[in-house]
Structure formats: C-alpha cells, structure tokens
Design a protein around this motif. Structure first.
Motif, PDB file in Angstrom:
ATOM      1  N   LEU A  24       0.931  -1.192  -0.099  1.00  0.00           N
ATOM      2  CA  LEU A  24      -0.077   0.046   0.053  1.00  0.00           C
ATOM      3  C   LEU A  24       0.770   1.305   0.009  1.00  0.00           C
ATOM      4  N   VAL A  25       1.866   1.211   0.787  1.00  0.00           N
ATOM      5  CA  VAL A  25       2.951   2.386   0.791  1.00  0.00           C
ATOM      6  C   VAL A  25       3.507   2.322  -0.702  1.00  0.00           C
ATOM      7  N   ALA A  26       3.767   1.223  -1.203  1.00  0.00           N
ATOM      8  CA  ALA A  26       4.769   1.619  -2.593  1.00  0.00           C
ATOM      9  C   ALA A  26       3.599   2.123  -3.547  1.00  0.00           C
ATOM     10  N   GLU A  27       2.152   1.709  -3.513  1.00  0.00           N
ATOM     11  CA  GLU A  27       1.520   2.100  -4.313  1.00  0.00           C
ATOM     12  C   GLU A  27       0.784   3.505  -4.352  1.00  0.00           C
ATOM     13  N   ALA A  28       1.067   3.952  -3.063  1.00  0.00           N
ATOM     14  CA  ALA A  28       0.694   5.317  -2.733  1.00  0.00           C
ATOM     15  C   ALA A  28       2.052   6.196  -3.335  1.00  0.00           C
ATOM     16  N   ALA A  29       3.093   5.980  -2.935  1.00  0.00           N
ATOM     17  CA  ALA A  29       4.474   6.481  -3.499  1.00  0.00           C
ATOM     18  C   ALA A  29       4.347   6.865  -5.022  1.00  0.00           C
ATOM     19  N   ARG A  30       4.113   5.469  -5.845  1.00  0.00           N
ATOM     20  CA  ARG A  30       3.811   5.698  -7.030  1.00  0.00           C
ATOM     21  C   ARG A  30       2.767   6.744  -7.660  1.00  0.00           C
ATOM     22  N   ASP A  31       1.814   6.408  -6.940  1.00  0.00           N
ATOM     23  CA  ASP A  31       0.825   7.532  -7.306  1.00  0.00           C
ATOM     24  C   ASP A  31       1.065   8.746  -7.088  1.00  0.00           C
ATOM     25  N   ARG A  32       1.827   9.156  -6.115  1.00  0.00           N
ATOM     26  CA  ARG A  32       2.308  10.554  -5.875  1.00  0.00           C
ATOM     27  C   ARG A  32       3.334  11.014  -6.786  1.00  0.00           C
ATOM     28  N   GLN A  34       3.497   9.786  -9.962  1.00  0.00           N
ATOM     29  CA  GLN A  34       2.699  10.160 -11.303  1.00  0.00           C
ATOM     30  C   GLN A  34       2.120  11.521 -11.264  1.00  0.00           C
ATOM     31  N   ASP A  35       1.628  11.790 -10.109  1.00  0.00           N
ATOM     32  CA  ASP A  35       0.835  13.197  -9.865  1.00  0.00           C
ATOM     33  C   ASP A  35       1.938  14.385 -10.116  1.00  0.00           C
ATOM     34  N   VAL A  36       2.992  13.989  -9.477  1.00  0.00           N
ATOM     35  CA  VAL A  36       3.984  15.110  -9.633  1.00  0.00           C
ATOM     36  C   VAL A  36       4.498  15.042 -11.152  1.00  0.00           C
ATOM     37  N   ALA A  37       4.893  13.960 -11.872  1.00  0.00           N
ATOM     38  CA  ALA A  37       5.179  14.046 -13.087  1.00  0.00           C
ATOM     39  C   ALA A  37       4.108  14.735 -14.120  1.00  0.00           C
ATOM     40  N   ALA A  38       2.900  14.535 -13.961  1.00  0.00           N
ATOM     41  CA  ALA A  38       1.745  15.244 -14.531  1.00  0.00           C
ATOM     42  C   ALA A  38       1.750  16.515 -14.365  1.00  0.00           C
ATOM     43  N   THR A  39       2.070  17.067 -13.030  1.00  0.00           N
ATOM     44  CA  THR A  39       2.105  18.514 -12.988  1.00  0.00           C
ATOM     45  C   THR A  39       3.313  19.133 -13.697  1.00  0.00           C
ATOM     46  N   MET A  40       4.326  18.462 -13.688  1.00  0.00           N
ATOM     47  CA  MET A  40       5.394  18.890 -14.281  1.00  0.00           C
ATOM     48  C   MET A  40       5.334  19.026 -15.634  1.00  0.00           C
ATOM     49  N   ALA A  53       8.229  17.857 -21.520  1.00  0.00           N
ATOM     50  CA  ALA A  53       7.007  17.352 -20.838  1.00  0.00           C
ATOM     51  C   ALA A  53       7.043  15.754 -21.037  1.00  0.00           C
ATOM     52  N   ALA A  54       7.090  15.273 -22.309  1.00  0.00           N
ATOM     53  CA  ALA A  54       7.341  13.907 -22.328  1.00  0.00           C
ATOM     54  C   ALA A  54       8.233  13.134 -21.391  1.00  0.00           C
ATOM     55  N   GLU A  55       9.404  13.927 -21.134  1.00  0.00           N
ATOM     56  CA  GLU A  55      10.195  13.165 -20.395  1.00  0.00           C
ATOM     57  C   GLU A  55       9.658  12.963 -19.094  1.00  0.00           C
ATOM     58  N   CYS A  56       8.990  13.761 -18.453  1.00  0.00           N
ATOM     59  CA  CYS A  56       8.480  13.754 -17.085  1.00  0.00           C
ATOM     60  C   CYS A  56       7.485  12.384 -17.062  1.00  0.00           C
ATOM     61  N   TYR A  57       6.942  12.061 -18.269  1.00  0.00           N
ATOM     62  CA  TYR A  57       6.376  10.822 -18.161  1.00  0.00           C
ATOM     63  C   TYR A  57       7.224   9.621 -18.324  1.00  0.00           C
ATOM     64  N   LEU A  58       8.063   9.716 -19.014  1.00  0.00           N
ATOM     65  CA  LEU A  58       8.987   8.858 -19.374  1.00  0.00           C
ATOM     66  C   LEU A  58       9.815   8.453 -17.779  1.00  0.00           C
ATOM     67  N   ALA A  59      10.005   9.336 -17.066  1.00  0.00           N
ATOM     68  CA  ALA A  59      10.796   9.231 -15.753  1.00  0.00           C
ATOM     69  C   ALA A  59       9.961   8.358 -14.852  1.00  0.00           C
ATOM     70  N   VAL A  60       8.767   8.244 -14.942  1.00  0.00           N
ATOM     71  CA  VAL A  60       7.786   7.389 -13.963  1.00  0.00           C
ATOM     72  C   VAL A  60       7.339   6.331 -14.888  1.00  0.00           C
ATOM     73  N   ASN A  61       7.811   5.928 -15.928  1.00  0.00           N
ATOM     74  CA  ASN A  61       7.444   4.932 -16.653  1.00  0.00           C
ATOM     75  C   ASN A  61       6.194   5.032 -17.204  1.00  0.00           C
ATOM     76  N   SER A  62       5.612   6.115 -17.673  1.00  0.00           N
ATOM     77  CA  SER A  62       4.379   6.056 -18.423  1.00  0.00           C
ATOM     78  C   SER A  62       4.269   6.427 -19.485  1.00  0.00           C
ATOM     79  N   ILE A  63       4.771   5.358 -20.297  1.00  0.00           N
ATOM     80  CA  ILE A  63       5.210   5.331 -21.873  1.00  0.00           C
ATOM     81  C   ILE A  63       4.000   5.857 -22.564  1.00  0.00           C
ATOM     82  N   PRO A  64       2.931   5.073 -22.343  1.00  0.00           N
ATOM     83  CA  PRO A  64       1.803   5.798 -23.389  1.00  0.00           C
ATOM     84  C   PRO A  64       1.380   7.154 -23.348  1.00  0.00           C
TER      85      PRO A  64
END
Length: 104
Positions: A24-32, A34-40, A53-64
C-alpha cells in the motif's frame, strides 16, 4: 585523518539490504510520483516544451502518456522512436503523422 581512524578504508562499505516497502505504501508513493510528473508535464506544456513534458512521463514509466504527448506536440518521429524502443504498439496516429511529415 588516517591516525584518527577517519580515513576511508579501501574496502567498499556494506550497507544492510533495503527493506521492501509494504504494497500500500509503494502504491501510494507511485501514485504521488505520477501526480508530480503530470504537474511538471503540464507546466512544461504551458512553456511550449513538449519534449521535456514527455520526459516527465518517461521518468515514471508512463510510456503511453509520453507517446501521446509527443504526438500532440507535433513530434511524430520521436513518438515513433520512443514507442519502438520501449516496445509498445505504435498508435495508428503515429504512422499517419510520419507519412504526412514525409510528404512535405
């Protein structure tokens, strides 16, 4: 420093193995993250920096999301290369936009 024992030895330091985070902690950290990456990414998009902007998504492995963003920023060649290198299926838009770029 050597006489006082503060000089580093030639042997690498052995740290204890890291404890894995509870799921649960790992999932919350990952969600956080991804939220930071989306904001950036949004801030970079507002500054007309689509590739960063695309690099921000790549940094958190949100390739699509990264590929979709590159397409929206008129970077079909980069979108194609990223999707090809990272092994995700190419969007039909990617190939169509590449064909339009080639016709110019």
């Amino acid at each position: 420093a050597h006489c006082d024992g503060r000089y580093p030895s030639g042997e690498p330091r052995q740290d204890p193995p890291a404890q894995p985070m509870p799921p649960l902690v790992a999932e919350a950290a990952r969600d956080r993250m991804q939220d930071v990456a989306a904001t950036m990414a949004t801030r970079y998009m507002l500054s007309s920096e689509g590739v960063q902007a695309a690099e921000c998504y790549l940094a958190v492995n949100s390739i699509p999301q990264a590929v979709e963003l590159l397409l929206r920023c008129h970077e079909p060649a980069l979108a194609y290369v990223v999707s090809d290198l990272l092994g995700i299926p190419h969007l039909s838009d990617t190939v169509q936009l590449l064909a339009l770029e080639a016709e110019r």
